[in-house]
Scaffold this active site. Structure first.
Site, short mmCIF file in Angstrom:
data_model
loop_
_atom_site.label_atom_id
_atom_site.label_comp_id
_atom_site.label_asym_id
_atom_site.label_seq_id
_atom_site.Cartn_x
_atom_site.Cartn_y
_atom_site.Cartn_z
N ASP A 20 6.10 -20.18 36.11
CA ASP A 20 5.23 -20.18 37.32
C ASP A 20 5.76 -20.68 38.55
OD1 ASP A 20 4.16 -19.92 34.70
OD2 ASP A 20 2.64 -21.80 35.36
N HIS A 22 4.18 -21.05 41.72
CA HIS A 22 3.28 -22.30 42.30
C HIS A 22 3.51 -22.52 43.65
CE1 HIS A 22 0.57 -23.06 39.18
NE2 HIS A 22 1.13 -23.52 38.39
N ASP A 49 0.79 -17.33 38.09
CA ASP A 49 0.78 -18.42 38.79
C ASP A 49 1.96 -18.50 39.78
OD1 ASP A 49 -1.45 -19.24 37.39
OD2 ASP A 49 -0.39 -20.90 36.53
N ASN A 75 -3.80 -17.89 35.75
CA ASN A 75 -5.19 -18.17 35.82
C ASN A 75 -5.46 -18.77 37.23
OD1 ASN A 75 -3.35 -20.38 34.87
ND2 ASN A 75 -5.01 -21.72 35.20
N HIS A 76 -4.30 -18.97 37.76
CA HIS A 76 -4.19 -19.58 39.35
C HIS A 76 -4.57 -18.24 40.44
CE1 HIS A 76 -3.57 -23.92 39.31
NE2 HIS A 76 -3.07 -23.58 38.36
N HIS A 186 2.47 -20.90 32.20
CA HIS A 186 1.22 -21.61 32.09
C HIS A 186 1.56 -23.25 31.52
CE1 HIS A 186 -3.08 -22.34 31.91
NE2 HIS A 186 -3.16 -22.56 30.77
#
Length: 224
Positions: A20, A22, A49, A75-76, A186
Site C-alpha cells: 500500500d 497511501h 490503496d 478498498n481505499h 491491506h
C-alpha cells in the site's frame, strides 16, 4: 471491475510488487531509487490503496499514466471513487479513513478521479519464469486461483478481495492452487508475512518509521 489483466513474462528486466502506498509517492520514489529501478526495463505492480492518509493522494492519477506502473483496486480506491461519484459507501466514513484530501479537489477533478479509479481491476496476473503470480488487495475467498475466472465469482467474493483480513487473522497457511504465489497488501505488518504461497507485503512504507517492501516477483524475495 472484474476484468483480470494478464501480463506476459518480462524478459528484459524485473517485475516488482509494492504494498500500500497511501499517498506517499515521494517515499515510494526514494525506495525505487535505492533498488535502482529502471523504468525502461522494470515494471512495478501495486496491490492497491494508492490513495488516502498520505499527503500526495492527488498524484495517483499521474502514476497510473506511467507505462511501467500497474495497479489493482484497493478498498481505499473504492471508497474514493464512490464518494467522488456521489455514491459514498454508507458503512464507512471515507473522510475519517484518510479521505479529507478529496474535498480539496474541484468537481471536475473529482470526476476524473472517480472514472480512473473505478476502472481499476480487482486482480491481475503476472507471468514469471516459475509460473503465474496473482495480485489481489486484501484476501482471496477460494483455494483455487482459477475460481477468479469462473462465472460464480460474485459481489460477495469481491468484498473479500477488497476488505477481508481472515487469512491474516487466522494465520491460515493453506496453498492456493494453480498459482505460483498470491500477493496481498491491506493488512499492515512489521515485516513481510508468508502464509503458504500467499505473501502480505504492506510493511507500512506510508507510515512514520515504516518502509516499503519491494518484492521481486521472479524470485519472490524482497529487494534490499
Amino acid at each position: 471491475m472484474m476484468r483480470i489483466p494478464h501480463f506476459t513474462l518480462n524478459t528484459q528486466g524485473r517485475d516488482i510488487a509494492v504494498g500500500d502506498v497511501h499517498g506517499c509517492f515521494s517515499k515510494l520514489e526514494a525506495a525505487l531509487r535505492r533498488v535502482r529501478f529502471d523504468p525502461a526495463k522494470d515494471r512495478l505492480f501495486s496491490v492497491g490503496d494508492l490513495v488516502d492518509r498520505g499527503p500526495e493522494s492527488r498524484q495517483a492519477l499521474q502514476w497510473l499514466d506511467l507505462p511501467w506502473f500497474h495497479a489493482i483496486c484497493g478498498n481505499h480506491e473504492l471508497m474514493t471513487w464512490r464518494r467522488a461519484d456521489g455514491r459514498p459507501i454508507q458503512e464507512f466514513d471515507h473522510r475519517t479513513h484518510g479521505g479529507l484530501w478529496l474535498d480539496d479537489c474541484p468537481p471536475e477533478e473529482q470526476q476524473r478521479i472517480a472514472r480512473r479509479l473505478q476502472a481499476l481491476p480487482l486482480a491481475m496476473e503476472v507471468d514469471t519464469p516459475e509460473g503465474v503470480v496473482g495480485i489481489v488487495h486484501a484476501d482471496f475467498p477460494y483455494e483455487d486461483w482459477n475460481a477468479i475466472h469462473g462465472p460464480g465469482f460474485d459481489a460477495s467474493d469481491e468484498y473479500v478481495c477488497l476488505w477481508s483480513i481472515d487469512r491474516y487473522e487466522t494465520r491460515y497457511a493453506g496453498t492456493v492452487r494453480n498459482v505460483r504465489a498470491l500477493i496481498h497488501g491491506h493488512r499492515t505488518t512489521r515485516t513481510m508475512l508468508q502464509l503458504g504461497n500467499v505473501y502480505f507485503i504492506d510493511t507500512g512504507g506510508w507510515r512514520e518509521g515504516g518502509r516499503f517492501t519491494l518484492l521481486d516477483l521472479h524470485t519472490l524475495k524482497p529487494l534490499s
